[in-house]
Design a protein around this motif. Structure first.
Motif, PDB file in Angstrom:
ATOM      1  N   GLU B  51       0.832  -1.207   0.000  1.00 38.09           N
ATOM      2  CA  GLU B  51       0.000   0.000   0.000  1.00 38.09           C
ATOM      3  C   GLU B  51       0.870   1.262   0.000  1.00 38.09           C
ATOM      4  O   GLU B  51       0.568   2.239  -0.676  1.00 38.09           O
ATOM      5  N   VAL B  52       1.939   1.202   0.780  1.00 38.01           N
ATOM      6  CA  VAL B  52       2.850   2.355   0.827  1.00 38.01           C
ATOM      7  C   VAL B  52       3.490   2.561  -0.542  1.00 38.01           C
ATOM      8  O   VAL B  52       3.579   3.684  -1.054  1.00 38.01           O
ATOM      9  N   GLU B  53       3.914   1.457  -1.162  1.00 41.08           N
ATOM     10  CA  GLU B  53       4.564   1.526  -2.474  1.00 41.08           C
ATOM     11  C   GLU B  53       3.620   2.138  -3.513  1.00 41.08           C
ATOM     12  O   GLU B  53       4.008   2.993  -4.306  1.00 41.08           O
ATOM     13  N   GLU B  54       2.367   1.698  -3.461  1.00 31.10           N
ATOM     14  CA  GLU B  54       1.375   2.208  -4.417  1.00 31.10           C
ATOM     15  C   GLU B  54       1.151   3.707  -4.190  1.00 31.10           C
ATOM     16  O   GLU B  54       1.068   4.493  -5.133  1.00 31.10           O
ATOM     17  N   PHE B  55       1.092   4.097  -2.910  1.00 33.56           N
ATOM     18  CA  PHE B  55       0.901   5.513  -2.591  1.00 33.56           C
ATOM     19  C   PHE B  55       2.080   6.345  -3.111  1.00 33.56           C
ATOM     20  O   PHE B  55       1.899   7.414  -3.702  1.00 33.56           O
ATOM     21  N   LEU B  56       3.298   5.806  -2.889  1.00 35.38           N
ATOM     22  CA  LEU B  56       4.485   6.553  -3.320  1.00 35.38           C
ATOM     23  C   LEU B  56       4.469   6.779  -4.819  1.00 35.38           C
ATOM     24  O   LEU B  56       4.763   7.880  -5.303  1.00 35.38           O
ATOM     25  N   GLU B  57       4.087   5.731  -5.546  1.00 35.98           N
ATOM     26  CA  GLU B  57       4.076   5.859  -7.001  1.00 35.98           C
ATOM     27  C   GLU B  57       3.051   6.910  -7.434  1.00 35.98           C
ATOM     28  O   GLU B  57       3.339   7.795  -8.247  1.00 35.98           O
ATOM     29  N   LEU B  58       1.862   6.807  -6.847  1.00 35.59           N
ATOM     30  CA  LEU B  58       0.787   7.749  -7.177  1.00 35.59           C
ATOM     31  C   LEU B  58       1.193   9.188  -6.842  1.00 35.59           C
ATOM     32  O   LEU B  58       1.056  10.111  -7.656  1.00 35.59           O
ATOM     33  N   ALA B  59       1.724   9.362  -5.629  1.00 38.71           N
ATOM     34  CA  ALA B  59       2.069  10.718  -5.180  1.00 38.71           C
ATOM     35  C   ALA B  59       3.184  11.299  -6.052  1.00 38.71           C
ATOM     36  O   ALA B  59       3.172  12.488  -6.381  1.00 38.71           O
ATOM     37  N   ARG B  60       4.143  10.438  -6.444  1.00 38.72           N
ATOM     38  CA  ARG B  60       5.243  10.939  -7.309  1.00 38.72           C
ATOM     39  C   ARG B  60       4.723  11.348  -8.674  1.00 38.72           C
ATOM     40  O   ARG B  60       5.200  12.316  -9.263  1.00 38.72           O
ATOM     41  N   PHE B  61       3.760  10.574  -9.183  1.00 32.87           N
ATOM     42  CA  PHE B  61       3.143  10.973 -10.458  1.00 32.87           C
ATOM     43  C   PHE B  61       2.572  12.385 -10.339  1.00 32.87           C
ATOM     44  O   PHE B  61       2.778  13.228 -11.197  1.00 32.87           O
ATOM     45  N   ILE B  62       1.833  12.602  -9.249  1.00 31.36           N
ATOM     46  CA  ILE B  62       1.166  13.911  -9.107  1.00 31.36           C
ATOM     47  C   ILE B  62       2.202  15.018  -8.951  1.00 31.36           C
ATOM     48  O   ILE B  62       2.085  16.078  -9.572  1.00 31.36           O
ATOM     49  N   VAL B  63       3.242  14.747  -8.141  1.00 32.10           N
ATOM     50  CA  VAL B  63       4.280  15.774  -7.948  1.00 32.10           C
ATOM     51  C   VAL B  63       4.915  16.130  -9.294  1.00 32.10           C
ATOM     52  O   VAL B  63       5.049  17.305  -9.642  1.00 32.10           O
ATOM     53  N   GLU B  64       5.277  15.105 -10.054  1.00 35.35           N
ATOM     54  CA  GLU B  64       5.933  15.358 -11.348  1.00 35.35           C
ATOM     55  C   GLU B  64       5.032  16.171 -12.263  1.00 35.35           C
ATOM     56  O   GLU B  64       5.480  17.107 -12.931  1.00 35.35           O
ATOM     57  N   GLU B  65       3.746  15.787 -12.283  1.00 38.43           N
ATOM     58  CA  GLU B  65       2.813  16.483 -13.179  1.00 38.43           C
ATOM     59  C   GLU B  65       2.627  17.939 -12.743  1.00 38.43           C
ATOM     60  O   GLU B  65       2.570  18.836 -13.569  1.00 38.43           O
ATOM     61  N   LEU B  66       2.531  18.149 -11.437  1.00 36.97           N
ATOM     62  CA  LEU B  66       2.318  19.527 -10.970  1.00 36.97           C
ATOM     63  C   LEU B  66       3.573  20.366 -11.184  1.00 36.97           C
ATOM     64  O   LEU B  66       3.485  21.553 -11.496  1.00 36.97           O
ATOM     65  N   GLU B  67       4.734  19.737 -11.022  1.00 33.31           N
ATOM     66  CA  GLU B  67       5.977  20.488 -11.276  1.00 33.31           C
ATOM     67  C   GLU B  67       6.076  20.845 -12.752  1.00 33.31           C
ATOM     68  O   GLU B  67       6.518  21.941 -13.106  1.00 33.31           O
ATOM     69  N   TRP B  68       5.650  19.930 -13.590  1.00 31.26           N
ATOM     70  CA  TRP B  68       5.611  20.223 -15.026  1.00 31.26           C
ATOM     71  C   TRP B  68       4.666  21.403 -15.291  1.00 31.26           C
ATOM     72  O   TRP B  68       4.990  22.330 -16.026  1.00 31.26           O
ATOM     73  N   LEU B  69       3.512  21.342 -14.643  1.00 29.19           N
ATOM     74  CA  LEU B  69       2.485  22.388 -14.819  1.00 29.19           C
ATOM     75  C   LEU B  69       3.013  23.757 -14.382  1.00 29.19           C
ATOM     76  O   LEU B  69       2.826  24.766 -15.069  1.00 29.19           O
ATOM     77  N   LEU B  70       3.695  23.772 -13.233  1.00 28.69           N
ATOM     78  CA  LEU B  70       4.187  25.047 -12.695  1.00 28.69           C
ATOM     79  C   LEU B  70       5.300  25.636 -13.555  1.00 28.69           C
ATOM     80  O   LEU B  70       5.531  26.844 -13.529  1.00 28.69           O
ATOM     81  N   ALA B  71       5.973  24.757 -14.296  1.00 22.88           N
ATOM     82  CA  ALA B  71       7.064  25.243 -15.150  1.00 22.88           C
ATOM     83  C   ALA B  71       6.544  25.731 -16.503  1.00 22.88           C
ATOM     84  O   ALA B  71       7.310  26.294 -17.292  1.00 22.88           O
ATOM     85  N   LEU B  72       5.263  25.523 -16.776  1.00 29.10           N
ATOM     86  CA  LEU B  72       4.717  25.957 -18.068  1.00 29.10           C
ATOM     87  C   LEU B  72       4.652  27.476 -18.137  1.00 29.10           C
ATOM     88  O   LEU B  72       4.432  28.132 -17.117  1.00 29.10           O
ATOM     89  N   PRO B  73       4.788  28.028 -19.342  1.00 28.28           N
ATOM     90  CA  PRO B  73       4.557  29.474 -19.475  1.00 28.28           C
ATOM     91  C   PRO B  73       3.100  29.802 -19.123  1.00 28.28           C
ATOM     92  O   PRO B  73       2.233  28.916 -19.151  1.00 28.28           O
TER      93      PRO B  73
END
Lengths: 200, 413
Positions: B51-73
């Motif tokens: 369960e922890v592993e699944e959470f980590l994967e999910l949370a990392r996906f969201i972090v990466e996507e939001l960081e991508w979003l914040l870097a957009l013009p």
């Protein structure tokens, strides 16, 4: 998922008319779908298998090219094991490009690389990751570190320095959160409330 | 890239379409959105490694996507925000499900979970901050009125989301959140109407708790005689332990959330005041707090630590309710008097009226006076307005003393 604790905003979302009414059944939660989408995104990025093949084989004589081709084949084989046999050649080549980018400056499969591969393809045989890491090491060894670094930087959008201009990079963010601030500890023989009730 | 010095909502861009043909379209256009598929946030169901592993994967996906979003013009960021429903679902899921400091169950204690949760917490906040900013720079901005329409019509912010933002991020980011929420209400005054619509629903929470505790005496139910064979109404003493826990958790969350919101955005105090929130809060306090405290103290708990925790939570609720009452009085009556605004006398009358209305709620008035001595406020009032009716103020202060005496409590020196 654990049940949500009772919350004011949950009640407001359900019983006031100021929020968008969401059909919660629509909230799909599929890590597999997300991984596939990431693979597609990676395939659209700058670094392709063809570019890697060209980069590794250019300026090589025939004998060296044969060795390189063998390594490239092995890398494709490992990629196939990682991405799954049900995928076509395009997906396998894209996976191989991803592995090349992941391992070009690594001498072993560390935790970060394992995580990156798992996030892209899901669970995978560790032997395939190790063999792809070795293949990439053998492929880049004769090319020179700076040349390889330069190639990756110019081809891969993952290495673009976009993050340094990201919104909010200079904002000081606090991780503090509200905690319990009780007024008093539990009395063992307090009777304030009861006194007030017998005031006839 | 869109043209400079023109608001984003008026910009046009020329781009190559799918067939390679050039076309001109508004900078804010659904075709400019990228297919990213933001996944909704879910805390781990348990602490097992899988369960922890699944959470980590999910949370990392969201972090990466939001960081991508914040870097957009600026223009690409807004195309994504307005037209990508998966992003809105992801952000909303974080507000609903993210663990709060007051939750009973925390996330599994692992450094990896803590790290990714922190990264996610920051990325979500920055995304909302960017969404609340209509002028990012000289080149990147919206026409204010259009910005107001966009955030309102697309439900980028709504009242429950603003309350969630305050309770999740407000403790350490008070000033930034204040600016965000102030800007949202300034650019889109319709949020004040929504707030007015929401306050009665907040009050329903208090009624629901009173009802569960068998303390809601309203309408026909209160006047009709009860049949002898009628089932006895549930009370805090007789309800199941789980129900009692849920009620206290609910009250804890509700009082903390309302307080955080008013503390961060005091302009909302007048809306709460005009809808009679203060008098409902004090009467709720008087009716519910003693009953709930009695139940926590006298019921048998298998787990003593749970009993201790519930007591602390209840005490926390009392603090938050008293502080909320003080915020409401401070911002709607006392501060305007201290700022020497016109109608100071009216504000003074209102303040005295509120204090006088507290007097029958003895438990509340004593707890309030303990935290915020009423004599201090009266003294401030007398300094600002020397003509305040002295008979009225001494009656009030005697009433406060009487409340202390009747509860048998000693005023702290």
């Amino acid at each position: 998922m654990a049940p949500l604790p009772p919350r004011l905003t949950g009640f407001l979302r359900s019983f006031s008319s100021v929020s968008k009414k969401e059909d919660l059944t629509e909230q799909f939660y599929d890590l597999k779908a997300k991984r596939l989408q990431r693979q597609k995104l990676f395939a659209k990025e700058g670094l392709t298998w063809q570019k890697i093949v060209h980069f590794c084989t250019e300026h090589q004589d025939k004998a060296e090219q044969q060795v390189v081709n063998q390594e490239l084949k092995s890398l494709l084989l490992s990629a196939k094991q990682i991405v799954g046999t049900e995928h076509g050649q395009e997906a396998v080549e894209s996976a191989a490009a991803f592995l090349f980018e992941t391992f070009y400056n690594k001498d072993h499969v560390g935790a970060e690389e394992t995580r990156a591969i798992k996030q892209m393809f899901g669970p995978f045989p560790s032997s395939a990751a190790e063999s792809s890491c070795s293949c990439v090491a053998r492929l880049v060894a004769p090319l020179g570190d700076s040349r390889v670094e330069n190639f990756i930087k110019t081809q891969s959008s993952r290495h673009n320095p976009q993050q340094c201009s990201a919104f909010g990079r200079n904002i000081v963010f606090s991780y503090d959160c509200y905690t319990l601030e009780p007024l008093e500890s539990m009395p063992f023989s307090g009777t304030h409330d009861e006194n007030s009730r017998i005031d006839f | 890239m869109a043209c400079a010095r023109v608001p984003l909502d008026e910009q046009q861009v020329t781009e190559r379409g799918a067939q390679g043909k050039e076309r001109t379209l508004p900078a804010l256009h659904p075709d400019r959105k990228e297919e990213r598929c933001f996944v909704p946030y879910r805390p781990p169901a348990g602490g097992s490694p899988a369960e922890v592993e699944e959470f980590l994967e999910l949370a990392r996906f969201i972090v990466e996507e939001l960081e991508w979003l914040l870097a957009l013009p600026h223009d690409r960021f807004w195309c994504q925000v307005v037209f990508d429903e998966s992003l809105q679902r992801c952000l909303d899921s974080y507000l609903r499900h993210a663990p709060r400091g007051l939750d009973l169950a925390a996330l599994p204690a692992s450094p990896a979970v803590a790290d990714v949760q922190r990264a996610l917490h920051r990325a979500v906040f920055l995304t909302f901050l960017r969404m609340a900013t209509h002028k990012e720079s000289k080149e990147n901005f919206f026409t204010p009125a259009v910005f107001g329409e966009i955030i309102y019509d697309n439900f980028l912010f709504d009242i429950p989301k603003l309350l969630d933002l305050c309770v999740l991020f407000g403790k350490g980011n008070n000033q930034l959140l204040h600016k965000m929420i102030e800007n949202i209400f300034t650019q889109q005054p319709a949020y004040f109407s929504d707030l007015n619509e929401t306050i009665p629903t907040v009050l329903q929470v208090f009624d629901a708790i009173l009802e569960k505790c068998g303390l809601l005496c309203e309408g026909a139910a209160a006047t009709e005689p009860m049949k002898l064979n009628a089932h006895k109404q549930a009370s805090a003493m007789t309800m199941s332990q789980q129900e009692l826990v849920d009620i206290i958790l609910y009250l804890c969350d509700s009082t903390t959330t309302v307080h955080a919101f008013l503390d961060i955005f005091p302009a909302a105090c007048s809306s709460f005041q005009s809808l009679g929130f203060l008098s409902r809060l004090t009467s709720f306090y008087e009716a519910a707090v003693p009953e709930l405290q009695k139940a926590v103290r006298k019921r048998n708990f298998d787990d003593e630590s749970l009993q201790e925790d519930l007591w602390k939570r209840l005490s926390h609720c009392c603090r938050k309710m008293v502080e909320t009452a003080h915020l409401l009085l401070h911002h709607t009556c006392l501060q305007p008097i201290l700022d020497s605004e016109e109608n100071s006398q009216t504000f003074a009358d209102e303040l005295l009226q509120h204090f006088t209305s507290f007097l029958p709620e003895k438990r509340f008035v004593v707890d309030y006076d303990e935290q915020f001595p009423i004599a201090d406020d009266i003294s401030l009032l007398q300094q600002a307005l020397p003509l305040v009716d002295e008979t009225r103020t001494s009656y009030l202060l005697q009433g406060v003393e009487g409340a202390w005496d009747s509860l048998g409590r000693q005023k702290p020196q």
